[in-house]
Scaffold this active site. Structure first.
Site, PDB file in Angstrom:
ATOM      1  N   HIS A 281      24.178 -24.063  13.108  1.00 32.65           N
ATOM      2  CA  HIS A 281      25.195 -24.517  12.150  1.00 32.65           C
ATOM      3  C   HIS A 281      26.590 -24.612  12.781  1.00 32.65           C
ATOM      4  O   HIS A 281      27.270 -25.644  12.692  1.00 32.65           O
ATOM      5  CB  HIS A 281      25.299 -23.525  10.979  1.00 32.65           C
ATOM      6  CG  HIS A 281      24.010 -23.090  10.387  1.00 32.65           C
ATOM      7  ND1 HIS A 281      23.380 -23.795   9.396  1.00 32.65           N
ATOM      8  CD2 HIS A 281      23.223 -22.009  10.622  1.00 32.65           C
ATOM      9  CE1 HIS A 281      22.273 -23.166   9.036  1.00 32.65           C
ATOM     10  NE2 HIS A 281      22.157 -22.082   9.770  1.00 32.65           N
TER      11      HIS A 281
HETATM   12  C1  BDR Z   1      26.149 -19.534   8.338  1.00 35.89           C
HETATM   13  O1  BDR Z   1      25.847 -18.164   8.121  1.00 35.89           O
HETATM   14  C2  BDR Z   1      25.775 -17.464   9.343  1.00 35.89           C
HETATM   15  O2  BDR Z   1      24.570 -16.770   9.449  1.00 35.89           O
HETATM   16  C3  BDR Z   1      25.914 -18.476  10.446  1.00 35.89           C
HETATM   17  O3  BDR Z   1      26.722 -17.927  11.484  1.00 35.89           O
HETATM   18  C4  BDR Z   1      26.563 -19.674   9.796  1.00 35.89           C
HETATM   19  O4  BDR Z   1      27.962 -19.620   9.894  1.00 35.89           O
HETATM   20  C5  BDR Z   1      24.955 -20.373   7.940  1.00 35.89           C
HETATM   21  O5  BDR Z   1      24.655 -20.163   6.595  1.00 35.89           O
END
Ligand code: BDR
Ligand code: CA
Length: 360
Positions: A281
């Protein structure tokens, strides 16, 4: 800032990253360090994937791995605005970086508060600074309390957070970053909703429906290892046998870090998402914030549910204009994940080679 390249003057983007480092946050940090168009002004830390102080330790260590001890790292607020902090050791490991263990950084945190530094940097260069948040929005919400004109002072703002068309990854309704501090997300979105649209650019919001298109697989890590100078047999072993640090990979600090951090993340996704690989992400959001041609967005009004029912922390997007509220976010609806993954492999491979002293 401008820098003289071999034959051209390159305008660099003054960037602040706000992180809860975190495996994919660490990839985003390395991506920013590997991006020649970035002038990384500061990294600010917040609680989320791990506690804020641990996120700050991880951030310092990852920047040192990349040779960037010049970038100031500041601690932010350690608790969400209203709820108690929840962290996600199951997703990111007990200390946030999966199986990776990095030497403790040789330098301390910068004095001062993350939110104050965001405000100071934006005031110092009005209309220029790009802010990208990759964790809960707590630090930004506090910064907006200190400086309500922050949206007008920033050059641009992009965030990883929310799920605008589909289901959450933490509850059926909620994405992790918004779930950890829905009150902060609500305050941030409300701050832009209160503005005349001509005053400040709308935030670019990337939710799960687009960030989950970026699936990093063992083959990508193998390609990255090849670019970093690993012999073909080691790169092939990475792709074939998984991400145990093999052969020359174990000797290259950036490659070893990536292999150890990602092995944990890949195992998590194999358990919960049905593939041995990972959604990356956070670096995807940094890439899109730097290169608008990677994404297409639509303006929409978004609010956040802060009540305690099943829709707690849901990002509610008014796609049909039923509320008649003007849009406050540009929500990404299409994203070129393949091109981003190619760039990620290329940039992190180049950084690994550089840090290992491999001539390319
Ligand atoms: C987001 O949540 C975290 O686990 C990751 O770093 C990302 O920013 C995804 O939902
Ligand atoms: Ca994150």
């Amino acid at each position: 800032m401008t820098e003289l390249g071999s034959d051209a003057v390159v305008e660099r983007v003054p960037l602040i990253l706000d992180v809860d480092t975190g495996i994919d946050d660490s990839l985003a940090l390395l991506y920013a360090c590997a991006s020649p168009e970035v002038d990384l002004l500061a990294v600010t830390c917040v609680g989320g994937n791990t506690h804020a102080r641990q996120a700050a330790r991880n951030t310092l260590a990852v920047l040192e791995l990349a040779g960037r001890t010049d970038v100031p790292v500041l601690l932010g607020r350690e608790e969400p605005l209203v709820k108690p902090l929840e962290t996600s050791a199951e997703t990111h490991g007990p200390e946030g970086l999966g199986y990776a263990t990095l030497p403790e950084a040789t330098r301390p945190l910068e004095p001062g508060h993350a939110s104050e530094r965001i405000v100071e940097l934006a005031r110092a260069r009005p209309g220029e600074v790009l802010l990208v948040t990759l964790g809960p929005l707590t630090n930004l919400a506090v910064a907006l309390e200190r400086e309500p004109n922050l949206p007008q002072l920033l050059g641009a703002y992009a965030l990883m957070g929310g799920a605008y068309r589909g289901s959450g990854n933490t509850t059926p309704a909620a994405e992790w970053n918004v779930y950890v501090d829905p009150d902060a997300a609500r305050a941030v979105f409300a701050a832009w909703a209160a503005l005349d649209t001509s005053d400040a650019p709308r935030p670019l919001a990337m939710g799960l429906e687009v960030t989950e298109r970026a699936r990093l697989l063992p083959g990508h890590v193998a390609a990255l290892a090849r670019l970093a100078g690993a012999p073909p047999e080691d790169a092939a072993a990475l792709a074939r046998d998984g991400l145990q640090a093999v052969g020359s990979v174990a000797a290259d600090p950036v490659l070893r870090f990536l292999a150890d951090a990602l092995r944990f993340y890949f195992e998590f996704h194999a358990r919960y998402d049905g593939f041995y690989g990972a959604f990356v992400h956070d670096p995807f959001v940094v890439a899109a914030a730097l290169d608008a041609s990677l994404v297409r967005s639509n303006p929409v009004f978004v609010d956040v549910e802060t009540g305690s029912g099943p829709a707690h922390a849901m990002t509610v997007a008014d796609w049909r204009g039923l509320t008649r509220r003007p849009p406050n976010l540009d929500v990404v609806v299409e994203a070129n994940a393949d091109r981003f993954l190619e760039e990620l492999v290329e940039r992190l491979g180049g950084l690994a080679a550089l840090c290992a002293g491999v001539a390319l």
